[in-house]
Design a protein around this motif. Structure first.
Motif, mmCIF file in Angstrom:
data_model
loop_
_atom_site.group_PDB
_atom_site.id
_atom_site.type_symbol
_atom_site.label_atom_id
_atom_site.label_comp_id
_atom_site.label_asym_id
_atom_site.label_seq_id
_atom_site.Cartn_x
_atom_site.Cartn_y
_atom_site.Cartn_z
ATOM 1 N N MET A 172 0.883 -1.131 0.098
ATOM 2 C CA MET A 172 -0.021 -0.054 0.096
ATOM 3 C C MET A 172 0.846 1.148 0.034
ATOM 4 S SD MET A 172 -2.822 -1.185 2.663
ATOM 5 C CE MET A 172 -3.668 0.489 2.657
ATOM 6 N N LEU A 173 1.919 1.150 0.751
ATOM 7 C CA LEU A 173 2.720 2.508 0.951
ATOM 8 C C LEU A 173 3.700 2.543 -0.380
ATOM 9 C CD1 LEU A 173 4.148 1.837 4.526
ATOM 10 C CD2 LEU A 173 2.506 3.512 3.941
ATOM 11 N N PRO B 230 7.409 9.012 4.660
ATOM 12 C CA PRO B 230 8.736 8.375 5.115
ATOM 13 C C PRO B 230 8.946 7.198 4.802
ATOM 14 C CG PRO B 230 7.419 9.008 6.795
ATOM 15 C CD PRO B 230 6.546 9.681 5.719
ATOM 16 N N ALA B 231 10.104 6.575 4.835
ATOM 17 C CA ALA B 231 10.289 5.177 4.643
ATOM 18 C C ALA B 231 9.652 4.336 5.494
ATOM 19 C CB ALA B 231 11.926 5.095 4.765
ATOM 20 N N ARG B 232 9.649 4.751 6.764
ATOM 21 C CA ARG B 232 8.881 3.966 7.759
ATOM 22 C C ARG B 232 7.573 4.715 8.201
ATOM 23 N NH1 ARG B 232 11.654 -0.697 9.141
ATOM 24 N NH2 ARG B 232 13.685 -0.963 8.834
ATOM 25 N N ALA B 233 6.672 4.746 7.194
ATOM 26 C CA ALA B 233 5.612 5.487 7.796
ATOM 27 C C ALA B 233 4.459 4.594 8.443
ATOM 28 C CB ALA B 233 4.934 5.935 6.325
ATOM 29 N N ASP B 234 3.925 5.264 9.190
ATOM 30 C CA ASP B 234 2.660 4.544 9.937
ATOM 31 C C ASP B 234 1.506 4.877 9.386
ATOM 32 O OD1 ASP B 234 2.375 7.002 11.055
ATOM 33 O OD2 ASP B 234 2.862 6.206 13.131
ATOM 34 N N MET B 235 0.182 4.530 9.912
ATOM 35 C CA MET B 235 -1.251 4.646 9.400
ATOM 36 C C MET B 235 -1.322 6.404 9.745
ATOM 37 S SD MET B 235 -1.535 1.874 7.870
ATOM 38 C CE MET B 235 -3.201 2.713 6.924
ATOM 39 N N ASN B 236 -1.069 6.809 10.720
ATOM 40 C CA ASN B 236 -1.086 8.188 10.942
ATOM 41 C C ASN B 236 -0.641 9.165 9.660
ATOM 42 O OD1 ASN B 236 -2.446 7.873 13.289
ATOM 43 N ND2 ASN B 236 -0.567 8.078 14.434
ATOM 44 N N ASP C 46 8.781 12.668 12.095
ATOM 45 C CA ASP C 46 9.740 12.537 10.967
ATOM 46 C C ASP C 46 8.973 12.962 9.560
ATOM 47 O OD1 ASP C 46 11.557 11.709 12.489
ATOM 48 O OD2 ASP C 46 11.299 9.478 11.902
ATOM 49 N N SER C 47 7.821 12.555 9.696
ATOM 50 C CA SER C 47 7.038 13.024 8.220
ATOM 51 C C SER C 47 6.649 14.338 8.139
ATOM 52 C CB SER C 47 5.634 12.117 8.410
ATOM 53 O OG SER C 47 4.545 12.526 9.478
ATOM 54 N N VAL C 48 6.491 14.951 9.228
ATOM 55 C CA VAL C 48 6.180 16.511 9.246
ATOM 56 C C VAL C 48 7.521 17.259 8.829
ATOM 57 C CG1 VAL C 48 5.786 18.466 10.776
ATOM 58 C CG2 VAL C 48 4.333 16.476 11.054
ATOM 59 N N VAL C 49 8.710 16.778 9.274
ATOM 60 C CA VAL C 49 9.960 17.515 8.866
ATOM 61 C C VAL C 49 10.156 17.056 7.540
ATOM 62 C CG1 VAL C 49 12.629 17.534 9.349
ATOM 63 C CG2 VAL C 49 10.943 17.220 11.288
#
Length: 672
Positions: A76-77, A89-95, A183-186
């Motif tokens: 999915m990612l 990001p490489a290790r994204a979560d569902m948020n 991390d995703s925000v940065v």
């Protein structure tokens, strides 16, 4: 008085149950409640053992479900990054995924998770000729243009976020904000500052994307690996550069190829020294002339050299490699004694490599299979002693089976095998059968001296066989005996060869190639691994004993990374799990202190692909900071390589990440 009256009179004379009597034999004695082991025995079984077994089964089922869930999440990612241009990001979560979807739909998502629609524009700013549609007619997701991979809506959202007065709020950390979300925000904030956006989709054809889109890449592709460990990168030279008479075909083309590799900062090259080319016509008659010319050219470019002792057959794979058989004098022996080759249940001979049953049988002109390999390696060491002294040759890889990998030739396409078939056991030549009879006799069950008769054929599924199905014979007493013998034969063969390899190349790094057999990994039996010689069902680690043997010889384990050769549907149908297999193999090797390397069988110029390789090469969440000792990529001729700009740019970025660098690539410098 009849019997009935006597019984009634006797009952009236008995004392009541409250009074009791020492002579009361009519009532049974009071029963104590049995507990623990006594209760289990009285119940006719062992509920404790049954419960423990059921819990173990549930654990395995939970592991399979978790692997399946992780595989779905990963796809999915990958799809969102590839086709939706989501900067995850490489290790994204569902948020992270929900936040990206909300932003794509036109919503505003704050770092603390607060989500709301943007404020509507004032009425005066809306042209009267085109009133805004009512909320009920607003599309939940914007419609993408086929001409541009990035929609106008997403650009509008990015411009709105960039125009916010307080950009410091983007970096505000709440108690409710997870590290992954931060991390995703940065990453998002860093990309807002860029005026150009990237198409992160992989390259499937020269016409799929524009070259300028491939030149750009998200910042996290490079900066995440800045300052990480230096992993040397090697490239495999195609075997077609050498003809069957050990002559270098086109020296100038070799120089041009090495010049290109040198411009990419490749550390070295890998060259296959084929048994068929060097000792092709007569036993003990070695011709190294073509390899001497090739190695001298490599030395001119000051590149490191890894040499493969290739004792197997190569059928050519459409990538420029030519078809190479076993030596002609060996094939002549095989005409009279076909049992020197691996044999399947139906008696078909496999000429891909010699059977391990002749490792100690003098059937090769007075030499054993092990002696033939040792003489070949000793001749190489004598011929190129100067290159060893100058440290030009950095490592020797020894071929131990089919395709040069430590495995049985169980997946031979010439035998009719097609992916994802389970393959067949290769133990029916007379020498392997002799070893099996000896093992069964030592075990005390001579009737076990046979191969399984219900293991299917090359293209069977595990559930179609009685041996590999769930609760099948693979886990019976006989099945465990046979599989242990089959796997131990593989280990013994490698053990004997490596002992002589260390003797011939003392002081040189020795490399052994381990295959990636990932199909049917999510089944209980791991059928494909079993036929290849790795006794690795769900209740046993089949790689532990192999790596213990490799550790004894202080060799480097090189794992073959599998590529995206099958679709998602095909992987689901074959219960494949390449990531789980990689995790098991690499961690088992690192736990035993082995040096670990890897080799890809697919191109490294596809961004989504080489990011996965980087995850394997440098696991960022590993507390022990493990990393690969080197990485080898297979050069493949494809239409995309014709666009040298695109190919060099992405491959150069990949190599810089492996080297722990992050400087941007200037393609014009590479092409000058």
């Amino acid at each position: 008085m009849d019997t009935k009256d006597l019984d009634q009179q006797h009952q009236q004379q008995q004392p009541s149950g409250d009074q009791g009597s020492d002579h009361d034999f009519s009532l049974p004695p009071p029963q104590r409640r049995l507990r623990g082991f006594a209760a289990a025995v009285a119940g006719g079984g062992s509920p404790v053992a049954k419960g423990r077994k059921e819990r173990e089964r549930e654990k395995e089922r939970t592991k399979l479900r978790e692997r399946h869930r992780r595989a779905i999440t990963s796809r999915m990612l990958a799809g969102l990054r590839q086709y939706g241009n989501f900067l995850l990001p490489a290790r994204a979560d569902m948020n992270d995924v929900l936040a990206a979807l909300a932003r794509e739909a036109g919503w505003i998502v704050d770092p603390d998770g607060t989500t709301y629609r943007p404020s509507p524009a004032p009425a005066s700013s809306i042209p009267s000729a085109s009133p805004p549609p009512p909320p009920s007619q607003l599309a939940p997701f914007p419609i993408r243009s086929s001409e541009s991979p990035l929609s106008a809506t997403s650009l509008k959202n990015c411009s709105i976020k960039a125009s916010l007065d307080s950009q410091a709020a983007l970096l505000r950390i709440d108690e409710t904000l997870s590290p992954t979300s931060f991390d995703s925000v940065v990453v998002a904030e860093g990309n807002i500052k860029n005026e150009k956006y990237v198409n992160a989709s992989p390259v499937n054809s020269p016409d799929s994307v524009e070259p300028d889109q491939l030149m750009q890449e998200p910042a996290h592709d490079k900066t995440e690996y800045a300052g990480t460990s230096y992993v040397p990168v090697y490239a495999v030279l195609l075997s077609g550069i050498m003809n069957s008479y050990c002559q270098l075909v086109n020296p100038e083309a070799v120089r041009q190829e090495l010049r290109n590799l040198k411009s990419l900062s490749v550390d070295g090259v890998v060259v296959d020294c084929w048994w068929r080319i060097v000792e092709g016509w007569s036993p003990c008659k070695y011709n190294w002339s073509g390899y001497r010319d090739l190695f001298n050219i490599i030395r001119e470019f000051k590149l490191k050299l890894q040499v493969v002792m290739a004792f197997h057959e190569s059928g050519g794979n459409g990538s420029g490699d030519m078809s190479i058989s076993l030596p002609q004098w060996v094939l002549e022996i095989g005409k009279d004694n076909q049992d020197i080759f691996f044999t399947d249940r139906e008696g078909r001979r496999n000429t891909e490599c010699l059977s391990w049953g002749i490792d100690k049988e003098r059937v090769l002109k007075g030499r054993t299979g092990i002696e033939v390999c040792y003489d070949f390696m000793r001749s190489f060491r004598t011929e190129f002693g100067d290159l060893f002294e100058e440290k030009v040759i950095s490592a020797i890889e020894v071929g131990l089976g089919a395709s040069g990998e430590l495995k049985y030739p169980s997946f031979r396409e010439r035998m009719g095998w097609r992916h994802p078939g389970i393959g067949e056991f290769q133990c029916y030549d007379k020498y392997m059968q002799k070893n099996l009879r000896l093992a069964a006799k030592l075990r005390g069950h001579l009737f076990w001296a046979r191969g399984p008769d219900n293991a299917g054929h090359y293209n069977s599924r595990p559930d179609e066989t009685g041996f590999f199905c769930d609760k099948g014979d693979y886990d019976s007493y006989y099945g465990r005996f046979f599989l242990h013998w089959y796997a131990q034969t593989l280990i013994d063969h490698a053990d004997h060869i490596l002992s002589l390899t260390n003797l011939a190349f003392e002081g040189t790094e020795i490399v052994v190639k381990i295959p990636s057999i990932y199909w049917w990994y999510r089944t209980a039996s791991h059928a494909a691994e079993l036929t290849a010689g790795f006794h690795n069902p769900t209740n046993q680690d089949g790689y532990a004993s192999v790596f213990d043997m490799l550790k004894k010889h202080s060799v480097t384990m090189k794992f073959m990374c599998c590529g995206p050769q099958s679709s998602v549907q095909e992987n689901e149908e074959s219960f494949a799990d390449a990531e789980a297999l990689s995790w098991q193999v690499l961690n088992a090797a690192w736990e035993r202190g082995l040096c670990v390397a890897a080799q890809s069988t697919f191109p490294c110029h596809v961004r989504e692909t080489y990011l996965k390789i980087l995850e394997i090469a440098k696991p960022r969440n590993d507390p022990d900071h493990h990393h690969l000792s080197f990485f080898v990529y297979q050069q493949q001729l494809s239409p995309i390589i014709l666009q040298r700009q695109i190919f060099f740019s992405d491959l150069d970025n990949f190599i810089k990440c492996m080297h722990g660098e992050y400087e941007p690539v200037h393609t014009c410098n590479l092409l000058c």
